[in-house]
Design an enzyme around this catalytic site. Structure first.
Site, PDB file in Angstrom:
ATOM      1  CB  CYS A  29      40.700   9.030  82.965  1.00  0.00           C
ATOM      2  SG  CYS A  29      42.391   8.430  82.828  1.00  0.00           S
ATOM      3  CG  ASP A  70      43.971   6.040  85.104  1.00  0.00           C
ATOM      4  OD1 ASP A  70      43.560   6.210  86.272  1.00  0.00           O
ATOM      5  OD2 ASP A  70      43.509   5.192  84.325  1.00  0.00           O
ATOM      6  CB  CYS A 122      42.839   1.099  83.269  1.00  0.00           C
ATOM      7  SG  CYS A 122      43.324   1.873  81.718  1.00  0.00           S
ATOM      8  CB  CYS A 172      44.997   4.161  77.625  1.00  0.00           C
ATOM      9  SG  CYS A 172      43.465   3.948  78.540  1.00  0.00           S
TER      10      CYS A 172
HETATM   11 FE1  FES Z   1      42.547   6.780  81.454  1.00  0.00          FE
HETATM   12 FE2  FES Z   1      43.687   4.389  80.879  1.00  0.00          FE
HETATM   13  S1  FES Z   1      41.625   4.789  81.577  1.00  0.00           S
HETATM   14  S2  FES Z   1      44.636   6.357  80.890  1.00  0.00           S
END
Ligand code: FES
Length: 139
Positions: free
Chosen positions: A50, A52, A75, A119
């Site tokens: 994503c 992150d 997030c 995540c």
């Molecule tokens: Fe991708 Fe949390 S939305 S790591």
């Protein structure tokens, strides 16, 4: 980061958080082990699909994770995952910490909605890589 967390905390009582467990909400409100360790023995930076990322630093003494910190640009669920994985790993032997799976983390968090499970996988992988970084440097 602080602005991001303030925004998350404002959102947390709102509808978008209704699918999250109280444990997850508590770790977003009061994340544990946030920061970095300057003289860390092991470190990892991983980016999820994503975009992150999570960073984890470990301090190891006699085969035990004596100190551990994390940082993320992700997030709320990533913050909760980083907070919980570092809590699970702190004080553990390296082999025990390496045996923490995403499923164990998810169970400790009271579960996550399916589209947030990655995540927890990212946090678990980052922990494992930080430990492997220590092991590489100490063999
Ligand atoms: Fe991708 Fe949390 S939305 S790591």
């Amino acid at each position: 980061m602080e602005d991001q967390w303030e925004k998350l905390i404002r959102e947390i009582e709102g509808e978008i958080w209704q699918d999250f467990s109280e444990t997850v909400k508590e770790h977003v409100r009061n994340p544990k082990n946030v920061g970095q360790i300057k003289d860390a023995d092991g470190y990892a930076y991983l980016q999820g699909q994503c975009g992150d990322s999570i960073q984890i630093w470990v301090k190891v003494k006699e085969g035990i994770i004596e100190d551990i910190k994390f940082w993320t640009d992700g997030c709320g669920t990533t913050i909760a995952s980083g907070s919980m994985i570092t809590e699970l790993a702190r004080g553990k032997k390296l082999e025990e910490a390496l045996s923490i799976t995403p499923l164990i983390l998810l169970e400790a968090m009271g579960g996550l909605p399916e589209d947030s499970e990655h995540c927890a996988i990212l946090a678990t992988n980052t922990l494992h890589e930080a430990i492997k970084d220590y092991q590489r440097k100490n063999h």
